[in-house]
Design a protein around this motif. Structure first.
Motif, PDB file in Angstrom:
ATOM      1  N   ILE A 124      36.560 124.072 -20.400  1.00  0.00           N
ATOM      2  CA  ILE A 124      35.255 123.485 -20.073  1.00  0.00           C
ATOM      3  C   ILE A 124      35.487 122.039 -19.632  1.00  0.00           C
ATOM      4  CG2 ILE A 124      32.959 122.875 -20.929  1.00  0.00           C
ATOM      5  CD1 ILE A 124      33.225 125.070 -23.009  1.00  0.00           C
ATOM      6  N   ILE A 125      35.008 121.712 -18.436  1.00  0.00           N
ATOM      7  CA  ILE A 125      35.103 120.344 -17.922  1.00  0.00           C
ATOM      8  C   ILE A 125      33.681 119.805 -17.772  1.00  0.00           C
ATOM      9  CG2 ILE A 125      36.026 118.851 -16.111  1.00  0.00           C
ATOM     10  CD1 ILE A 125      37.914 121.126 -15.329  1.00  0.00           C
ATOM     11  N   GLU A 126      33.379 118.755 -18.524  1.00  0.00           N
ATOM     12  CA  GLU A 126      32.042 118.170 -18.509  1.00  0.00           C
ATOM     13  C   GLU A 126      32.102 116.775 -17.892  1.00  0.00           C
ATOM     14  OE1 GLU A 126      29.607 119.765 -22.232  1.00  0.00           O
ATOM     15  OE2 GLU A 126      31.466 118.797 -22.854  1.00  0.00           O
TER      16      GLU A 126
ATOM     17  N   ARG B 270      40.371 112.862 -22.067  1.00  0.00           N
ATOM     18  CA  ARG B 270      39.559 112.197 -21.056  1.00  0.00           C
ATOM     19  C   ARG B 270      40.479 111.424 -20.099  1.00  0.00           C
ATOM     20  NH1 ARG B 270      34.135 112.142 -22.887  1.00  0.00           N
ATOM     21  NH2 ARG B 270      33.925 112.694 -25.097  1.00  0.00           N
ATOM     22  N   LEU B 271      39.872 110.733 -19.149  1.00  0.00           N
ATOM     23  CA  LEU B 271      40.653 109.990 -18.157  1.00  0.00           C
ATOM     24  C   LEU B 271      41.572 108.933 -18.781  1.00  0.00           C
ATOM     25  CD1 LEU B 271      38.140 109.527 -15.190  1.00  0.00           C
ATOM     26  CD2 LEU B 271      40.281 110.817 -15.179  1.00  0.00           C
ATOM     27  N   PRO B 272      41.127 108.180 -19.805  1.00  0.00           N
ATOM     28  CA  PRO B 272      42.060 107.208 -20.411  1.00  0.00           C
ATOM     29  C   PRO B 272      43.336 107.851 -20.942  1.00  0.00           C
ATOM     30  CG  PRO B 272      39.807 106.717 -21.074  1.00  0.00           C
ATOM     31  CD  PRO B 272      39.755 108.023 -20.352  1.00  0.00           C
ATOM     32  N   THR B 273      43.237 109.086 -21.455  1.00  0.00           N
ATOM     33  CA  THR B 273      44.430 109.780 -21.929  1.00  0.00           C
ATOM     34  C   THR B 273      45.388 110.062 -20.777  1.00  0.00           C
ATOM     35  OG1 THR B 273      43.132 110.824 -23.683  1.00  0.00           O
ATOM     36  CG2 THR B 273      45.269 111.810 -23.175  1.00  0.00           C
ATOM     37  N   LEU B 274      44.855 110.505 -19.636  1.00  0.00           N
ATOM     38  CA  LEU B 274      45.699 110.772 -18.474  1.00  0.00           C
ATOM     39  C   LEU B 274      46.320 109.485 -17.938  1.00  0.00           C
ATOM     40  CD1 LEU B 274      43.473 113.412 -16.632  1.00  0.00           C
ATOM     41  CD2 LEU B 274      45.568 113.819 -17.936  1.00  0.00           C
TER      42      LEU B 274
ATOM     43  N   HIS C 286      48.539 114.312 -12.222  1.00  0.00           N
ATOM     44  CA  HIS C 286      47.732 114.044 -11.029  1.00  0.00           C
ATOM     45  C   HIS C 286      46.711 115.158 -10.806  1.00  0.00           C
ATOM     46  CE1 HIS C 286      46.637 112.659  -7.021  1.00  0.00           C
ATOM     47  NE2 HIS C 286      46.905 113.866  -6.548  1.00  0.00           N
ATOM     48  N   TYR C 287      47.138 116.414 -11.003  1.00  0.00           N
ATOM     49  CA  TYR C 287      46.217 117.538 -10.808  1.00  0.00           C
ATOM     50  C   TYR C 287      45.088 117.505 -11.838  1.00  0.00           C
ATOM     51  CZ  TYR C 287      44.365 122.256 -10.527  1.00  0.00           C
ATOM     52  OH  TYR C 287      43.514 123.327 -10.408  1.00  0.00           O
ATOM     53  N   LEU C 288      45.417 117.215 -13.086  1.00  0.00           N
ATOM     54  CA  LEU C 288      44.387 117.146 -14.125  1.00  0.00           C
ATOM     55  C   LEU C 288      43.409 116.008 -13.857  1.00  0.00           C
ATOM     56  CD1 LEU C 288      46.559 117.838 -17.304  1.00  0.00           C
ATOM     57  CD2 LEU C 288      44.980 119.412 -16.179  1.00  0.00           C
ATOM     58  N   THR C 289      43.919 114.906 -13.332  1.00  0.00           N
ATOM     59  CA  THR C 289      43.034 113.787 -12.988  1.00  0.00           C
ATOM     60  C   THR C 289      42.061 114.200 -11.890  1.00  0.00           C
ATOM     61  OG1 THR C 289      44.796 112.222 -13.570  1.00  0.00           O
ATOM     62  CG2 THR C 289      42.980 111.391 -12.237  1.00  0.00           C
ATOM     63  N   GLN C 290      42.567 114.951 -10.901  1.00  0.00           N
ATOM     64  CA  GLN C 290      41.687 115.455  -9.842  1.00  0.00           C
ATOM     65  C   GLN C 290      40.622 116.384 -10.399  1.00  0.00           C
ATOM     66  OE1 GLN C 290      44.520 117.215  -7.035  1.00  0.00           O
ATOM     67  NE2 GLN C 290      44.019 115.592  -5.552  1.00  0.00           N
ATOM     68  N   ARG C 291      41.005 117.262 -11.345  1.00  0.00           N
ATOM     69  CA  ARG C 291      40.056 118.226 -11.898  1.00  0.00           C
ATOM     70  C   ARG C 291      38.944 117.535 -12.686  1.00  0.00           C
ATOM     71  NH1 ARG C 291      40.903 123.640 -12.113  1.00  0.00           N
ATOM     72  NH2 ARG C 291      38.659 123.517 -12.475  1.00  0.00           N
TER      73      ARG C 291
ATOM     74  N   LEU D 130      25.755 108.055 -17.906  1.00  0.00           N
ATOM     75  CA  LEU D 130      27.058 107.409 -18.051  1.00  0.00           C
ATOM     76  C   LEU D 130      28.162 108.425 -17.798  1.00  0.00           C
ATOM     77  CD1 LEU D 130      28.704 104.903 -18.846  1.00  0.00           C
ATOM     78  CD2 LEU D 130      28.580 105.681 -21.229  1.00  0.00           C
ATOM     79  N   ARG D 131      28.919 108.213 -16.736  1.00  0.00           N
ATOM     80  CA  ARG D 131      29.980 109.146 -16.384  1.00  0.00           C
ATOM     81  C   ARG D 131      31.171 108.981 -17.329  1.00  0.00           C
ATOM     82  NH1 ARG D 131      31.625 112.424 -12.495  1.00  0.00           N
ATOM     83  NH2 ARG D 131      33.854 112.609 -12.074  1.00  0.00           N
ATOM     84  N   ASP D 132      31.531 110.036 -18.022  1.00  0.00           N
ATOM     85  CA  ASP D 132      32.659 110.025 -18.961  1.00  0.00           C
ATOM     86  C   ASP D 132      33.206 111.452 -19.047  1.00  0.00           C
ATOM     87  OD1 ASP D 132      34.520 109.239 -20.824  1.00  0.00           O
ATOM     88  OD2 ASP D 132      33.134 109.315 -22.519  1.00  0.00           O
ATOM     89  N   PRO D 133      33.949 111.904 -18.006  1.00  0.00           N
ATOM     90  CA  PRO D 133      34.379 113.303 -17.942  1.00  0.00           C
ATOM     91  C   PRO D 133      35.291 113.689 -19.105  1.00  0.00           C
ATOM     92  CG  PRO D 133      35.470 111.998 -16.255  1.00  0.00           C
ATOM     93  CD  PRO D 133      34.417 111.133 -16.845  1.00  0.00           C
TER      94      PRO D 133
END
Length: 845
Positions: free
Chosen positions: A478-480, A313-317, A399-404, A489-492
């Motif tokens: 799969i990107i959710e 998830r985003l915290p990992t990035l 950066h690219y993964l964060t954008q995705r 609650l947004r949590d990609p």
């Protein structure tokens, strides 16, 4: 006992043997003779472990060319049980051949630092990551070098130990993020592999080096012993290994990793062979002649899927970005203090990753999540060789993964499509991605990082990059944008999903001449052949020999009010369904003595039902007969509940344990004897069929393996149900009632997928019952079990009886799938159901 299995003499440590045990040995020997793989389903509670060990170690004695036995378990208790059985077997051989006999076994178990550490301070930590990190800080080669420790180099002269020395005991450790789990909540971590020790000497026996840097005295003492650090022949449990280490002053963890190179039997966790990040460390040096056993392997496909999948998830990035910043600072520091190390690394990278390490190849950071060896010999692309350029590459990737992850709707795509989009952003960016994981590990070695756990977010992203660039088939992305349970609650979530279980286990099938997959619940065996992409030489399922019917399977399809019972989604929440499930539990509490275990299909359904039972007062009525305990997602709470459940059974009060299929209790806890006189399956434990990860796997199995979606879902649900049912029968003297409380269990396609040892007790008269009729049958069964077992109906065989039996003298072909349905083949009387029903297509509803 000593007897022949065809031309092989087998030592068996008990005075009597069951017919199915002998048949199991016969089929197992034939697979070893054919140097092929096998799938064997053995009835629960019939001594599968000692049967395996007796046959394979006897085969080792008769065939010196055979390699070691690699026995893979899921949990620490299973590992300990295997080693205890081996000790019993070796004591029997001492009685047969004398304690001074040659070729005694050396058997060890391999586990994580936390389970083997004896350091007074480090071993006090309960968190695995803390133990790992502090151990590295005491044993890393560059830490020892700074402390002034010296070791013998290849030329026999003393040199500073550390990164440049090729040999010695590696300070490798667990790979971040990889761990198994045991039934009691004990995490079994992964472990690195140390090669044979080279002679080494330290400047001081003190744990403090010349420069005042603290070292581990146990590790230093073991390092000083070098190749003399050996274990005498014998079987060592984890506790015995720790006691031996304390007595010698040696580190048990690194001793175990040293000893597995020449042990006869090695017992460790599944991940040591299946997870490529760990098998590169632990199992790469194992010879082809080894025999591998995956015990309790009914969920082996799910384990294979899990070790090859990556989620973040985003915290990992965000944490990975911080890791990159820290690495950049470390590079600048090293440029000022020791730039030659960076230049040396650059030169090695030109020749390939296999030559890039500054440590022995058995060091922790040498692990690689990719299987193909050719990648390691290729020269690293130019844009990754220089450390600062590689850092820029990592920044672009993160950066690219964060954008995705900035998506508003679900995205599903193949790895090929993902890489194509990436190349559109950064031209030819993906060509270097398969090298990222190894390049990062090489850099961390060069920078002399000891707190590897802190870099686990970046290591995870690097592993993802290597996997997605290496495997084009069998994976999906799969990107959710949010969790389906909380859509507001947004949590990609970014998921690299492995859909092909054969990817992880294929190296084991190819590397070792004999792999044995065995469990009490492998039916239908054909399904495992397809999903694991293997053609075993022996595929066999065995019936249970019995003096009397010790299992009473009851298929309850209706409540006492004749309302249909089912956990189908559209009826599971009906008041009548919940009421009838409660009435069934209450009647069981009244009729069945001691312990009862009830399995729900999910935690959410259990909470819903228990809440309704409480509001209607039904739970209060149940408490008048037995205490009630509930499994939760918290390991400590569940452990405490289990302890109190057993206390209630021991004191005669009786208890009910409410649990969940696929949970910790269903997979790893035995309810033998009075702890489990009945098990209730409240519904069919199907997976959540609308989950995107499951849907992706089902589509892959349909398109690639030709497996119908409904067939796989039913297979998966029934194996979980069979696993729950097996919790209450742990031996031939045990007995219990199994209540299948769902109308769908009466369907032929469900019953036919149950193991043979359950089917043989299941008759048509027990397959479509209402609650009151089922309880009448349960009363009759319990009255029968209360009588002494007939003395003249001993199903086990003494040595003399075995020689006279038809089981001993018959020789049956094992070509193809032979289910051996003729009961006379086992020396048994005909069970109620003598033939295996055919498997037919079905509707999961």
């Amino acid at each position: 006992m000593r007897f022949k299995v065809e031309d092989l003499e087998v030592q068996f440590p008990y005075p009597r043997i069951y017919p199915e045990q002998y048949q199991y040995m016969l089929e197992l020997k034939r697979s070893l003779d054919a140097k092929g793989h096998s799938m064997l389903e053995m009835p629960t509670g019939t001594g599968k472990t000692i049967t395996l060990l007796s046959l394979i170690t006897s085969y080792q004695r008769a065939h010196p060319e055979m390699g070691k036995l690699i026995y893979c378990t899921r949990t620490i208790p299973e590992m300990e049980k295997c080693l205890e059985e081996l000790k019993t077997l070796e004591r029997h051989r001492d009685e047969c051949f004398g304690s001074a006999r040659p070729r005694r076994l050396l058997a060890v178990g391999l586990s994580s630092r936390r389970n083997l550490c004896v350091h007074e301070r480090v071993s006090q930590h309960t968190e695995k990551s803390q133990v790992d990190q502090e151990c590295r800080q005491l044993t890393a080669p560059w830490v020892r070098e700074r402390a002034g420790v010296r070791s013998l180099g290849p030329d026999g002269r003393y040199c500073a130990s550390g990164g440049r020395q090729q040999g010695g005991i590696s300070s490798a450790g667990e790979h971040p993020g990889a761990a198994g789990s045991s039934g009691g909540g004990e995490d079994e971590g992964t472990s690195g592999h140390a090669g044979r020790c080279s002679a080494a000497a330290a400047s001081s026996s003190s744990p403090i080096g010349d420069s005042g840097i603290e070292l581990c005295e146990y590790f230093e003492a073991l390092e000083r012993q070098g190749t003399d650090a050996l274990l005498a022949a014998g079987v060592y449990t984890l506790e015995e290994l720790k006691e031996f280490g304390k007595s010698k002053g040696w580190c048990p963890y690194f001793l175990a990793r040293h000893v597995i190179a020449f042990a006869d039997v090695v017992v460790y966790n599944y991940q040591y062979l299946l997870d490529p990040k760990i098998s590169q460390l632990v199992s790469k040096s194992m010879q082809r002649e080894c025999v591998v056993v995956f015990d309790e392997a009914h969920n082996i496909d799910n384990i294979c899927i899990e070790v090859m999948s990556i989620n973040f998830r985003l915290p990992t990035l965000e944490a990975a970005s911080k890791n990159i910043t820290r690495i950049s600072s470390e590079i600048e520091r090293m440029k000022q203090t020791d730039a030659s190390r960076l230049r040396e690394e650059y030169e090695r990278l030109v020749h390939g990753l296999a030559q890039s390490g500054t440590l022995p190849i058995n060091a922790e950071l040498a692990s690689n999540p990719v299987l193909p060896d050719e990648i390691l010999t290729q020269a690293v692309p130019g844009n990754l060789r220089r450390a600062d350029m590689f850092v820029k590459y990592l920044r672009k990737l993160v950066h690219y993964l964060t954008q995705r992850l900035q998506v508003n709707e679900v995205v599903q795509e193949s790895p090929t499509a993902f890489l194509h989009k990436l190349d559109n952003e950064e031209e030819d960016f993906s060509k270097s991605m398969k090298f990222v994981s190894d390049r990062l590990r090489s850099l961390l070695r060069t920078l002399e990082v000891t707190d590897v756990q802190d870099f686990s977010p970046l290591v995870l992203i690097a592993d993802f990059a290597t996997l997605v660039a290496t495997f084009q088939k069998g994976f999906g992305i799969i990107i959710e944008p949010y969790d389906e349970r909380t859509p507001t609650l947004r949590d990609p979530l970014f998921q690299l999903c492995c859909n092909d279980a054969s990817i992880a286990i294929k190296p084991a099938f190819e590397r070792f001449q004999s792999v044995v997959i065995t469990s009490g619940t492998l039916s239908p065996l054909d399904m495992y052949k397809k999903i694991l992409s293997v053609q075993p030489v022996v595929v066999q399922s065995f019936q249970m020999s019995f003096a009397r019917d010790i299992i009473r399977p009851l298929v309850v399809t209706r409540g006492a009010d004749q309302a249909l019972l089912s956990s189908k989604f559209d009826t599971r929440s009906d008041k009548s369904t919940i009421r009838n499930y409660g009435a069934l539990l209450l009647e069981c509490a009244r009729v069945v003595p001691d312990g009862i275990v009830a399995f729900f299909t999910s935690y959410s359904y259990m909470q819903e039902v228990v809440r309704e039972w409480h509001s209607t007062g039904l739970l209060k009525t149940v408490l008048q007969h037995k205490l009630v305990f509930i499994e939760t997602t918290d390991v400590l709470e569940t452990t405490l509940a289990l302890e109190n459940f057993k206390k209630a059974c021991d004191c005669g009060r009786g208890a009910v344990f409410l649990s969940v299929a696929r949970g910790k209790v269903a997979e790893g806890v035995d309810f033998d004897r009075h702890y489990g006189r009945a098990v209730l399956l409240l519904g069919v434990p199907f997976q959540y069929t609308l989950g995107r990860v499951l849907r992706a796997r089902l589509e892959y199995l349909r398109d690639t393996c030709g497996i119908n979606e409904a067939d796989f879902l039913t297979f998966d649900a029934i194996r979980q149900a069979a696993q729950c049912a097996g919790r209450v029968i742990r031996g031939k003297s045990d007995y219990g009632i199994v209540v299948f409380a769902d109308s769908r269990y009466s369907k032929h396609d469900k019953r036919s997928k149950l193991p043979m040892w359950i089917q043989q007790f299941m008759t048509d008269a027990l397959s479509n019952l209402s609650t009151d009729v089922a309880m009448a049958s349960a009363r009759q069964f319990l009255r029968e079990m209360a009588q002494p077992a007939p003395a003249h109906k001993n199903v086990s065989l003494s040595e003399a009886e075995l020689f006279r039996s038809s089981v001993y003298v018959e020789r049956v072909s094992t070509a193809g799938i032979d289910m051996r349905q003729d009961p006379s083949y086992y020396g048994l009387t005909a069970p109620a159901t003598a033939t295996q029903p055919a498997i037919v297509p079905m509707d999961i509803g």
